[in-house]
Motif scaffolding. Structure first.
Motif, mmCIF file in Angstrom:
data_model
loop_
_atom_site.group_PDB
_atom_site.id
_atom_site.type_symbol
_atom_site.label_atom_id
_atom_site.label_comp_id
_atom_site.label_asym_id
_atom_site.label_seq_id
_atom_site.Cartn_x
_atom_site.Cartn_y
_atom_site.Cartn_z
ATOM 1 N N LEU A 441 -1.148 -9.608 -2.762
ATOM 2 C CA LEU A 441 -1.535 -7.849 -3.437
ATOM 3 C C LEU A 441 -1.459 -7.821 -4.756
ATOM 4 C CD1 LEU A 441 0.191 -5.788 -0.495
ATOM 5 C CD2 LEU A 441 -2.342 -5.957 -0.962
ATOM 6 N N LEU A 445 -4.210 -6.881 -7.459
ATOM 7 C CA LEU A 445 -4.386 -5.423 -7.805
ATOM 8 C C LEU A 445 -3.431 -5.571 -9.224
ATOM 9 C CD1 LEU A 445 -3.430 -3.637 -4.636
ATOM 10 C CD2 LEU A 445 -5.737 -3.385 -5.985
ATOM 11 N N LEU A 448 -0.458 -3.085 -10.263
ATOM 12 C CA LEU A 448 0.562 -2.818 -9.365
ATOM 13 C C LEU A 448 1.860 -3.268 -10.231
ATOM 14 C CD1 LEU A 448 0.167 -4.399 -5.849
ATOM 15 C CD2 LEU A 448 0.664 -2.050 -6.497
ATOM 16 N N VAL A 451 5.501 -3.906 -5.309
ATOM 17 C CA VAL A 451 5.185 -3.376 -3.689
ATOM 18 C C VAL A 451 6.104 -4.180 -2.866
ATOM 19 C CG1 VAL A 451 3.221 -5.714 -3.600
ATOM 20 C CG2 VAL A 451 3.243 -3.696 -2.190
ATOM 21 N N VAL A 465 4.450 1.000 -2.856
ATOM 22 C CA VAL A 465 3.983 0.627 -3.878
ATOM 23 C C VAL A 465 4.180 1.465 -5.166
ATOM 24 C CG1 VAL A 465 1.765 -0.363 -2.696
ATOM 25 C CG2 VAL A 465 1.794 2.047 -3.676
ATOM 26 N N THR A 467 2.682 1.845 -9.228
ATOM 27 C CA THR A 467 1.901 1.351 -10.358
ATOM 28 C C THR A 467 2.332 1.488 -11.846
ATOM 29 O OG1 THR A 467 0.855 3.624 -10.263
ATOM 30 C CG2 THR A 467 0.010 2.004 -8.625
ATOM 31 N N LEU A 473 -2.835 5.324 -6.795
ATOM 32 C CA LEU A 473 -3.558 4.123 -6.331
ATOM 33 C C LEU A 473 -5.046 4.157 -5.886
ATOM 34 C CD1 LEU A 473 -2.794 1.154 -5.291
ATOM 35 C CD2 LEU A 473 -2.088 2.166 -3.186
ATOM 36 N N TRP A 478 -7.434 -1.049 -3.051
ATOM 37 C CA TRP A 478 -6.111 -1.164 -1.906
ATOM 38 C C TRP A 478 -6.759 -1.783 -0.930
ATOM 39 C CZ3 TRP A 478 -1.228 -2.259 -1.476
ATOM 40 C CH2 TRP A 478 -0.571 -2.456 -0.407
ATOM 41 N N ARG A 479 -7.839 -1.211 -0.131
ATOM 42 C CA ARG A 479 -8.264 -1.894 1.278
ATOM 43 C C ARG A 479 -8.974 -3.134 0.998
ATOM 44 N NH1 ARG A 479 -9.605 3.705 1.993
ATOM 45 N NH2 ARG A 479 -11.596 3.628 1.017
ATOM 46 N N PRO A 491 -0.451 3.019 2.408
ATOM 47 C CA PRO A 491 0.660 2.636 1.569
ATOM 48 C C PRO A 491 1.139 3.847 0.928
ATOM 49 C CG PRO A 491 -1.736 2.315 0.499
ATOM 50 C CD PRO A 491 -1.905 2.351 1.933
ATOM 51 N N GLN A 493 3.366 5.671 -1.926
ATOM 52 C CA GLN A 493 3.536 5.297 -3.578
ATOM 53 C C GLN A 493 4.492 6.065 -3.881
ATOM 54 O OE1 GLN A 493 -0.091 6.043 -5.631
ATOM 55 N NE2 GLN A 493 0.975 5.732 -7.576
#
Length: 524
Positions: A441, A445, A448, A451, A465, A467, A473, A478-479, A491, A493
């Motif tokens: 991840l 990403l 991030l 995570v 998660v 950020t 997010l 994410w997917r 997720p 956040q």
């Protein structure tokens, strides 16, 4: 192990600065903060001046009736004088017990109780957060700042006669630190002068081929962690200028590094994650770094790639050490710009030849592998000698032949590389390695900041998660990033400052899972 034992007379914490000053008196220590105990010292001092301060603090402790073999608990506001107090206590033969400023008052009181009537060195701010029982559990309370009717102010003892250094046997306790506390009340780890020297040797052996000339070393490591002592010893005895940071804030670190141009950065993995943004600073504060040194935990591949790309030095190295507070560094792995880790590896390195050993023991009778990780066990002369007041817990992790159970699971390749997949207590049935999933991840990403995958109350994996700058997010991103991973809940956040952390900024995963269960899902 035999290379850790040859001529091992102990690290001699009490005279470390004195010996370094004798070899390199004009070498300097630079701080990003003022010392509570010596505000007049400023933020730049010679090692000779620091050695004199340690001698002065040792004399004050002696005047406060601290004697050889006495235990001195240090629990004060964050600062490098925690380390200097430890050296001062060791200088008069006492045993410093270092407790993180992040610990809550009840935990500190319990650890003071386990220490069996120690002297307690604290300050007015920290003392206000401790239960009154600490006065009954401590032999005497000493203050580095502030005042209290039941305590003695160390400032009032300035100028007392100096005391010659006391030499204790190398197998006598010389330092007590505490474990991370990720699974409950921290344990008190007892180090001797000889075990600390045994930890120093593999670390020195690892950096010597990389650092041929004189380099400025910048360190951001918990002041209550044993790693700081060995890192200081390596730098001090080679005459390297040292920059010590109490604050990991990326903007402050960038300002400092842009001015001082360090050649070595020593920090915890989560600190290096914070410092990724320094790679984009137009002043290039990381341009002079020859060696990044990360301690005791695997680091995310994205961080390694980002930081190595930010230096302008020839043949820079990112050194990763895997170990534990109880045993010190066990395996090492070096990354270069042409040889960076991938998200699926989780390889933390190989043992130090002649110094440390590793084996992986089956959990179920089947050979350990990537799909069937086993218990990681290690051997090193750097292993602590006991948990203070908890010998049975210590013995429970030790098996025949001196093998120490790390509490982690993984496997070894045919080339001998140790792959770390998870903590034993963090395994989620049927999910695979949470750490490897987190690496994936992070690699996909860039926004991030953290995570952490933990189990929900019913055992389902939940990604928590954080950020950068708490930006929302993006669900589609994410997917896409999570598509190759085992199924997870949606997720959750959080703000990174709300995650429960240890003294070394590791996330307390069990505590985070408990908070999720009790507080439910919440947005940043």
């Amino acid at each position: 192990m035999f290379l850790q034992r040859l001529g091992n007379r102990g690290i001699r914490l009490g005279t470390l600065f004195e010996r370094a000053a004798a070899k390199h008196p004009a070498n300097v220590l630079i701080l990003d903060h003022d010392l509570d105990l010596a505000p007049g010292l400023g933020r730049r001092a010679t090692i000779a001046e620091v050695a004199d301060l340690v001698d002065d603090l040792a004399a004050r402790l002696w005047a406060a009736r601290v004697r050889p073999a006495d235990r001195v608990v240090v629990h004060k506001s964050n600062g490098f004088d925690i380390t200097l107090l430890a050296c001062a206590a060791a200088r008069i033969g006492a045993v410093p017990v270092l407790l993180s400023p992040k610990l809550d008052g009840d935990t500190v009181a319990e650890l003071v109780r386990r220490t069996d009537r120690p002297f307690l060195v604290t300050d007015g701010a920290k003392l206000a957060g401790l239960p009154g029982s600490v006065f009954e559990r401590a032999e005497r309370v000493l203050l580095t700042s502030g005042s209290h009717a039941g305590a003695t102010e160390l400032a009032g003892l300035a100028g007392v006669p100096r005391i010659p250094a006391v030499t204790m046997p190398p197998d006598h306790p010389t330092l007590v630190t505490h474990t991370s506390g990720t699974t409950g009340i921290p344990k008190l780890a007892v180090h001797t002068s000889r075990t600390l020297q045994a930890r120093y040797r593999p670390q020195r052996a690892a950096v010597t081929p990389v650092l041929r000339g004189r380099e400025t070393v910048a360190i951001h490591v918990s002041f209550v962690h044993s790693r700081l002592m060995t890192a200081l010893a390596i730098s001090l005895l080679r005459g390297f200028p040292i920059v010590v940071l109490a604050d990991s804030d990326p903007k402050r670190a960038a300002d400092l590094f842009a001015r001082l141009r360090p050649g070595v950065l020593e920090a915890h993995p989560n600190t290096f994650m914070e410092w990724e943004e320094l790679a984009d600073d137009p002043r290039e504060p990381l341009a002079g770094v020859k060696l990044f040194s990360s301690t005791f935990d695997a680091i995310h591949p994205r961080t390694v790639r980002k930081l190595l790309a930010a230096t302008r030095r020839r043949s820079p190295v990112f050194g990763q050490l895997y170990g534990q507070s109880e045993v010190g560094p066990i395996v090492v792995k070096a990354f270069t710009p042409g040889r960076v880790p991938d998200s699926g590896g989780r390889c933390v390195g190989i043992p130090f030849p002649g110094m440390t050993g590793v084996r992986v023991v089956s959990r179920n009778g089947r050979p350990p592998s990537a799909d069937n990780p086993g218990y990681i066990e290690v051997r090193s002369d750097g292993r602590i000698v006991t948990y203070l007041g908890e010998q049975q817990r210590y013995d429970a992790q030790l098996s025949a032949g001196g093998w120490w159970r790390m509490g982690d699971v993984g496997f070894r390749t045919k080339w001998g590389c140790v792959h770390l997949l998870d903590r034993e207590v963090d395994l989620i049935d049927g999910f695979g390695s949470t750490l490897a999933a987190e690496d994936t991840l992070f690699g996909k990403l860039p926004d991030l900041a953290e995570v952490v995958i933990v189990p929900s109350a019913d055992g389902a994996p939940v990604p928590v998660v954080c950020t950068r700058n708490n930006r929302p997010l993006d669900p589609r991103e994410w997917r896409a990033a999570a598509a190759s991973l085992p199924p997870m809940a949606e997720p959750v956040q959080w703000r990174i400052e709300d995650l429960p952390q240890t003294a070394t900024t590791k996330i307390k995963r069990l505590e985070l899972a408990r908070l999720l269960a009790t507080e439910g899902r919440r947005a940043a």
